[in-house]
Design an enzyme around this catalytic site. Sequence first.
Site, PDB file in Angstrom:
ATOM      1  N   HIS A 154      38.339  29.722  53.211  1.00 31.28           N
ATOM      2  CA  HIS A 154      37.374  30.574  52.508  1.00 31.28           C
ATOM      3  C   HIS A 154      36.844  29.922  51.229  1.00 31.28           C
ATOM      4  O   HIS A 154      35.885  30.434  50.639  1.00 31.28           O
ATOM      5  CB  HIS A 154      38.002  31.924  52.151  1.00 31.28           C
ATOM      6  CG  HIS A 154      38.330  32.783  53.338  1.00 31.28           C
ATOM      7  ND1 HIS A 154      37.390  33.132  54.285  1.00 31.28           N
ATOM      8  CD2 HIS A 154      39.502  33.358  53.722  1.00 31.28           C
ATOM      9  CE1 HIS A 154      37.971  33.890  55.206  1.00 31.28           C
ATOM     10  NE2 HIS A 154      39.244  34.034  54.892  1.00 31.28           N
ATOM     11  N   ASP A 190      41.159  31.057  63.075  1.00 36.45           N
ATOM     12  CA  ASP A 190      41.735  32.113  62.259  1.00 36.45           C
ATOM     13  C   ASP A 190      41.010  33.423  62.582  1.00 36.45           C
ATOM     14  O   ASP A 190      39.861  33.409  63.050  1.00 36.45           O
ATOM     15  CB  ASP A 190      41.531  31.750  60.782  1.00 36.45           C
ATOM     16  CG  ASP A 190      42.213  32.692  59.812  1.00 36.45           C
ATOM     17  OD1 ASP A 190      43.307  32.362  59.358  1.00 36.45           O
ATOM     18  OD2 ASP A 190      41.633  33.751  59.503  1.00 36.45           O
ATOM     19  N   HIS A 192      39.728  35.472  60.530  1.00 33.70           N
ATOM     20  CA  HIS A 192      38.578  35.597  59.642  1.00 33.70           C
ATOM     21  C   HIS A 192      37.732  34.328  59.662  1.00 33.70           C
ATOM     22  O   HIS A 192      38.256  33.222  59.763  1.00 33.70           O
ATOM     23  CB  HIS A 192      39.053  35.861  58.212  1.00 33.70           C
ATOM     24  CG  HIS A 192      39.941  37.056  58.089  1.00 33.70           C
ATOM     25  ND1 HIS A 192      41.325  36.961  58.102  1.00 33.70           N
ATOM     26  CD2 HIS A 192      39.651  38.367  57.969  1.00 33.70           C
ATOM     27  CE1 HIS A 192      41.845  38.167  57.982  1.00 33.70           C
ATOM     28  NE2 HIS A 192      40.860  39.046  57.912  1.00 33.70           N
ATOM     29  N   ASP A 279      46.848  35.130  62.193  1.00 35.73           N
ATOM     30  CA  ASP A 279      46.490  36.538  61.965  1.00 35.73           C
ATOM     31  C   ASP A 279      45.726  37.131  63.145  1.00 35.73           C
ATOM     32  O   ASP A 279      45.325  38.292  63.100  1.00 35.73           O
ATOM     33  CB  ASP A 279      45.701  36.718  60.663  1.00 35.73           C
ATOM     34  CG  ASP A 279      44.620  35.682  60.453  1.00 35.73           C
ATOM     35  OD1 ASP A 279      44.427  34.817  61.335  1.00 35.73           O
ATOM     36  OD2 ASP A 279      43.967  35.727  59.393  1.00 35.73           O
TER      37      ASP A 279
END
Length: 334
Positions: A154, A190, A192, A279
């Site tokens: 990120h 991932d 996200h 995740d």
Amino acid sequence: MRRFFSPDQLRHAPAQELHNGQFTDYAEKPSRAQMILSAIGGAEQPEDRGEAPIRAVHDAGYLQFLKDAPAAWAAAGRPGDAIPYAFPIVGRRPLRLDRIDALMGRYAFDATTPITPQTWTSAYGSAQSALAATHAVLAGDRTAFALCRPPGHHAGADYFGGYCHLNVAAIAAQAACDAGHERVAVLDIDYHHGNGTQDIFWQRGDVFYASVHADPATDYPFYWGHADEVGEGAGEGTTLNLPLPHGTTADAFRAAQATALEAIARFGATFLVMSFGADTWEGDPISRFALTTPDYAILAKDIAALGLPTAIVMEGGYAIHALGANVASLLSGF
């Protein structure tokens, strides 16, 4: 497979984050890394390759900010960890700013990612682990794993957020480019979307970014990762986003990953950086996919079948009790 991790990566330990309108315990805990280390049988200490490979990706002013922010926060009389609260959503430009509150917002895009006095040390160690895995593969290993914590995907060239401060996948990819690979791919699986990685390579034609992730129409980071984002300029066509809905199971995820792998093969990549987040697991507390622990070995076998030298960097995964088993499953597939 060689595995890399620095004990310094455990030192970043914020107390709380601002999430969904309230302060909660910080989810990206040091125990994440400890559980993974226990499950995979430990890791090597990475060599310190200095700041030059980090500066090849990140803005120098931003790096200085990460080092200085905790002291500036304390000097302003603020208790606890540094957390931003004001953000320049339009007209973002390099203003002369001195107040720590302004600098926090200048370099952040969310309030879930505190900076502590140990953040720089841990993020630096995470980057060195990513570089160690990359150089192991450059030296001839087929695959190597960097237990990166804090994670990185990120973080942009000059901003932090999503628990990320230094973009370990981008640092690894740039190191492969600098070692002579003319076409490098980053595969991000991932839950996200890796908005920072996409942003860093958005206008680059030599690095292909492919991401399989939760639809940003419903999930963080919301503003990036939509299917119509394909890159600009020299990078047009070198970004591929494959958003998926809540409840996605292994078959649908595997099919999307296959699309990403086909695109990477067409691109002609000679080196692969893999951003792995566990995740996507069915019991993750902040995610909504339905992958099981054995599924990660299957996904890994598909990636390994691409035949590319691969550096794996750890990203998210917050079901701490299952995290080690999920990472071990992935590595077994390679």
